[in-house]
Design a protein around this motif. Sequence first.
Motif, mmCIF file in Angstrom:
data_model
loop_
_atom_site.group_PDB
_atom_site.id
_atom_site.type_symbol
_atom_site.label_atom_id
_atom_site.label_comp_id
_atom_site.label_asym_id
_atom_site.label_seq_id
_atom_site.Cartn_x
_atom_site.Cartn_y
_atom_site.Cartn_z
ATOM 1 N N UNK A 1 0.833 -1.186 0.000
ATOM 2 C CA UNK A 1 0.000 0.000 0.000
ATOM 3 C C UNK A 1 0.873 1.243 0.000
ATOM 4 N N UNK A 2 0.256 2.386 -0.219
ATOM 5 C CA UNK A 2 1.017 3.635 -0.370
ATOM 6 C C UNK A 2 1.911 3.940 0.833
ATOM 7 N N UNK A 3 1.380 3.831 2.040
ATOM 8 C CA UNK A 3 2.182 4.136 3.232
ATOM 9 C C UNK A 3 3.311 3.153 3.437
ATOM 10 N N UNK A 4 3.046 1.873 3.239
ATOM 11 C CA UNK A 4 4.084 0.854 3.387
ATOM 12 C C UNK A 4 5.135 1.009 2.292
ATOM 13 N N UNK A 5 4.697 1.299 1.084
ATOM 14 C CA UNK A 5 5.625 1.522 -0.025
ATOM 15 C C UNK A 5 6.584 2.663 0.307
ATOM 16 N N UNK A 6 6.039 3.751 0.797
ATOM 17 C CA UNK A 6 6.861 4.915 1.170
ATOM 18 C C UNK A 6 7.828 4.550 2.300
ATOM 19 N N UNK B 1 -5.556 -7.274 -2.208
ATOM 20 C CA UNK B 1 -4.197 -7.821 -2.234
ATOM 21 C C UNK B 1 -3.185 -6.816 -1.704
ATOM 22 N N UNK B 2 -3.644 -5.889 -0.874
ATOM 23 C CA UNK B 2 -2.770 -4.827 -0.369
ATOM 24 C C UNK B 2 -2.290 -5.172 1.043
ATOM 25 N N UNK B 3 -1.003 -4.942 1.266
ATOM 26 C CA UNK B 3 -0.466 -4.963 2.627
ATOM 27 C C UNK B 3 -0.008 -3.542 2.911
ATOM 28 N N UNK B 4 -0.523 -2.975 3.986
ATOM 29 C CA UNK B 4 -0.301 -1.558 4.229
ATOM 30 C C UNK B 4 0.192 -1.248 5.623
ATOM 31 N N UNK B 5 -0.139 -0.052 6.062
ATOM 32 C CA UNK B 5 0.398 0.465 7.320
ATOM 33 C C UNK B 5 -0.031 -0.351 8.530
ATOM 34 N N UNK B 6 -1.269 -0.841 8.546
ATOM 35 C CA UNK B 6 -1.723 -1.637 9.695
ATOM 36 C C UNK B 6 -0.917 -2.926 9.803
#
Length: 116
Positions: free
Chosen positions: A31-36, A95-100
Amino acid sequence: MATRYESERDVAAQVYAAAAAEAGSRGYRLGEGADRFFQDHADRLAQNAVPSDSDGLAAAIDIDLAMANFRRVVDAMIDARADAYRDDPQRLQSAIIGEATLGAALSRLCPIWPFC
């Protein structure tokens, strides 16, 4: 034999790619936050990893360890999805893995270099 890296940009790209490729190989994307988060950590690592003298082998070994740890965090993020997204069925189906999931992974793995 460890790989020699030519520039900070090359190091950052290779280390970041380890995380993105691990996610993709398991059917997920960052996800955007994890990518960053991964890009920022790859950039910071790269600033210190390119050797200015004959110590290139040690720097390359550290880079290999960083790439392995980037992949470990991604794997832990995927493992954390069910709990992290338990109250968000739409996100759980994506299919997103993100900040949580990132927060859950880091709380489980820290202190893991170069993140904590």
